[in-house]
Design a protein around this motif. Structure first.
Motif, PDB file in Angstrom:
ATOM      1  N   SER A 144      83.114 101.103  25.477  1.00 55.43           N
ATOM      2  CA  SER A 144      82.589 100.034  24.628  1.00 55.43           C
ATOM      3  C   SER A 144      82.759 100.391  23.150  1.00 55.43           C
ATOM      4  O   SER A 144      83.180  99.561  22.332  1.00 55.43           O
ATOM      5  N   ASP A 149      83.454  96.624  21.600  1.00 53.41           N
ATOM      6  CA  ASP A 149      83.069  95.500  22.462  1.00 53.41           C
ATOM      7  C   ASP A 149      81.821  94.799  21.934  1.00 53.41           C
ATOM      8  O   ASP A 149      80.692  95.171  22.257  1.00 53.41           O
ATOM      9  N   SER A 151      80.957  91.820  22.705  1.00 54.91           N
ATOM     10  CA  SER A 151      80.392  90.947  23.740  1.00 54.91           C
ATOM     11  C   SER A 151      79.277  91.621  24.520  1.00 54.91           C
ATOM     12  O   SER A 151      78.441  90.948  25.123  1.00 54.91           O
ATOM     13  N   GLY A 153      79.659  93.349  27.207  1.00 60.66           N
ATOM     14  CA  GLY A 153      79.943  93.399  28.635  1.00 60.66           C
ATOM     15  C   GLY A 153      79.978  94.799  29.205  1.00 60.66           C
ATOM     16  O   GLY A 153      79.423  95.066  30.282  1.00 60.66           O
ATOM     17  N   ALA A 182      79.748  87.403  34.417  1.00 57.03           N
ATOM     18  CA  ALA A 182      80.130  87.238  33.010  1.00 57.03           C
ATOM     19  C   ALA A 182      80.371  88.590  32.347  1.00 57.03           C
ATOM     20  O   ALA A 182      81.301  88.743  31.542  1.00 57.03           O
ATOM     21  N   ARG A 185      83.820  89.833  33.189  1.00 64.19           N
ATOM     22  CA  ARG A 185      84.870  89.125  32.453  1.00 64.19           C
ATOM     23  C   ARG A 185      84.905  89.564  30.996  1.00 64.19           C
ATOM     24  O   ARG A 185      85.978  89.796  30.425  1.00 64.19           O
ATOM     25  N   LYS A 186      83.739  89.668  30.382  1.00 67.08           N
ATOM     26  CA  LYS A 186      83.670  90.082  28.981  1.00 67.08           C
ATOM     27  C   LYS A 186      84.234  91.493  28.803  1.00 67.08           C
ATOM     28  O   LYS A 186      84.949  91.772  27.835  1.00 67.08           O
ATOM     29  N   ASN A 189      88.015  91.429  29.084  1.00 69.48           N
ATOM     30  CA  ASN A 189      88.626  90.807  27.903  1.00 69.48           C
ATOM     31  C   ASN A 189      88.568  91.725  26.694  1.00 69.48           C
ATOM     32  O   ASN A 189      89.515  91.779  25.893  1.00 69.48           O
ATOM     33  N   ALA A 190      87.460  92.448  26.549  1.00 70.39           N
ATOM     34  CA  ALA A 190      87.326  93.358  25.410  1.00 70.39           C
ATOM     35  C   ALA A 190      88.368  94.469  25.482  1.00 70.39           C
ATOM     36  O   ALA A 190      88.976  94.844  24.470  1.00 70.39           O
TER      37      ALA A 190
END
Length: 387
Positions: A144, A149, A151, A153, A182, A185-186, A189-190
């Motif tokens: 992270s 990150d 988001s 996630g 979620a 997914r986050k 994507n990060a």
């Protein structure tokens, strides 16, 4: 049917395994099953087959039914100089490395690494399986920070995973399914947006971790849909290994036969209804590029990792595939699927899934059988360390 001379891993005259090699051909993925996890003779036989596949057919990756992260961390230790036997003992489900009958495989991997002909280790299970997995929450938090990150996630998954380590699946009941989905997914994507050098692995890792957390949250439902989640993600992880982690390389899979059978719909058992094994998913993606070899026996005894005791399974059911092979006088034998279809067409009785007598069209479920007349149980060191 082809006679197999030996299941002793020290027997390196592999001429008796040539019919197996012919059946495998140019197949890239060979999946090796077992009736249960206490099959000592099967562990030895699988080890000898692995040695043959490695030395004669060019297979150089071994993927275990154990955590994708655990084995990633173990291989990093091996690459840094650790012995495979030491690293894998911290990564694979303990039922295997703690048994005496698995130790010849670990010794072989140590020797091959020293000889600069290593077998690369990997895993495809979404579950954490041994002590190395305890570092995963910290790794997710570190990732992270690496990818920035915003988001949240990755940190969300790290926290949920750490809580599941402490209190088990019950700790996940406070989370909503959509929150876990979620977060996965986050996190993916990060990582994709930042594209660190190891992005491909970590995107698969967080996808697998999120799926595992959802599985653990839903496990109290005890439905086929939920149980199938594990096999579906194991298949997804194995397909990713073949496609991205080890493109073009030949992969040996060590797993329970129940996970690698291609088709359970032909089996006449209530338990099979609605169950979609990993092997069915692999059949869809690698139908011409994989070979499922089930190991089965004519009877004998099996060990128990948890209880450290032995159960006598008696003899294979009368009229079963195993009983008919045994009546032909074989101690060990290989039967290719085509030969099985010719000699025993249609519905047949077998106990190759967990020693449970089941009728089915077994030639549609597996590509070949490795027969062992008398199964000897797994044994364990006197320490009784069960971890």
């Amino acid at each position: 049917m082809e006679k197999i001379r030996s299941i002793d891993p020290s027997d390196t005259d592999f001429r008796d395994l040539a019919p197996l090699g012919k059946a495998i051909g140019n197949t890239r993925i060979v999946l090796l099953g077992e009736q249960g996890h206490g099959d000592g003779s099967t562990f030895l036989a699988k080890t000898r087959v692995i040695e043959y596949l490695h030395q004669k057919l060019g297979f150089d990756v071994i993927a275990f039914e154990s955590g994708i992260y655990d084995l990633y961390a173990a291989q990093k230790l091996i690459d840094a100089g650790e012995k495979p036997s030491v690293a894998l003992a911290q990564a694979i489900f303990p039922v295997w490395p703690q048994s005496d009958e698995f130790k010849p495989l670990l010794a072989y991997m140590d020797a091959q690494k020293a000889a600069s002909r290593p077998l690369t280790a990997s895993g495809f299970d979404m579950q954490p399986t041994n002590t190395l997995s305890r570092a995963l929450p910290g790794e997710l938090k570190a990732m992270s920070a690496r990818v920035g990150d915003k988001s949240g996630g990755l940190n969300f998954l790290a926290t949920a995973l750490q809580e599941s380590f402490g209190a088990g699946p019950a700790a996940l009941q406070k989370y909503k399914l959509e929150e876990l989905e979620a977060a996965g997914r986050k996190a993916e994507n990060a990582i994709a947006a930042a594209s660190p050098p190891d992005a491909a692995y970590w995107r698969q890792m967080v996808k697998s971790t999120a799926r595992m957390l959802i599985f653990l949250k839903r496990i109290p439902e005890q439905t086929a849909e939920v149980f199938n989640m594990r096999d579906a993600q194991m298949a997804d992880n194995l397909e990713w290994l073949a496609r991205e982690a080890f493109p073009g390389r030949k992969i040996i899979v060590w797993a329970a036969t129940s996970h690698i059978v291609r088709d359970r719909t032909t089996l006449q058992t209530t338990e099979a209804q609605g169950m979609i094994p990993m092997g069915a998913e692999i059949q869809d993606s690698h139908a011409q590029d994989s070979y499922v070899l089930a190991f089965t026996s004519g009877g004998g005894r099996v060990g128990s990792f948890s209880k450290r005791d032995v159960t006598d399974k008696g003899l294979a059911p009368a009229g079963s595939i195993e009983a008919r092979i045994g009546s032909a006088g074989y101690e060990y034998a290989f039967v290719d699927g085509d030969a099985l279809k010719r000699a025993m067409p249609g519905v047949q009785l077998s106990w190759l899934l967990g020693f449970e007598p089941i009728k089915g069209e077994w030639n549609k479920a597996v590509d070949g059988l490795f027969y062992i007349r008398t199964q000897a149980p797994t044994t364990y060191a006197p320490s009784g360390d069960k971890k």
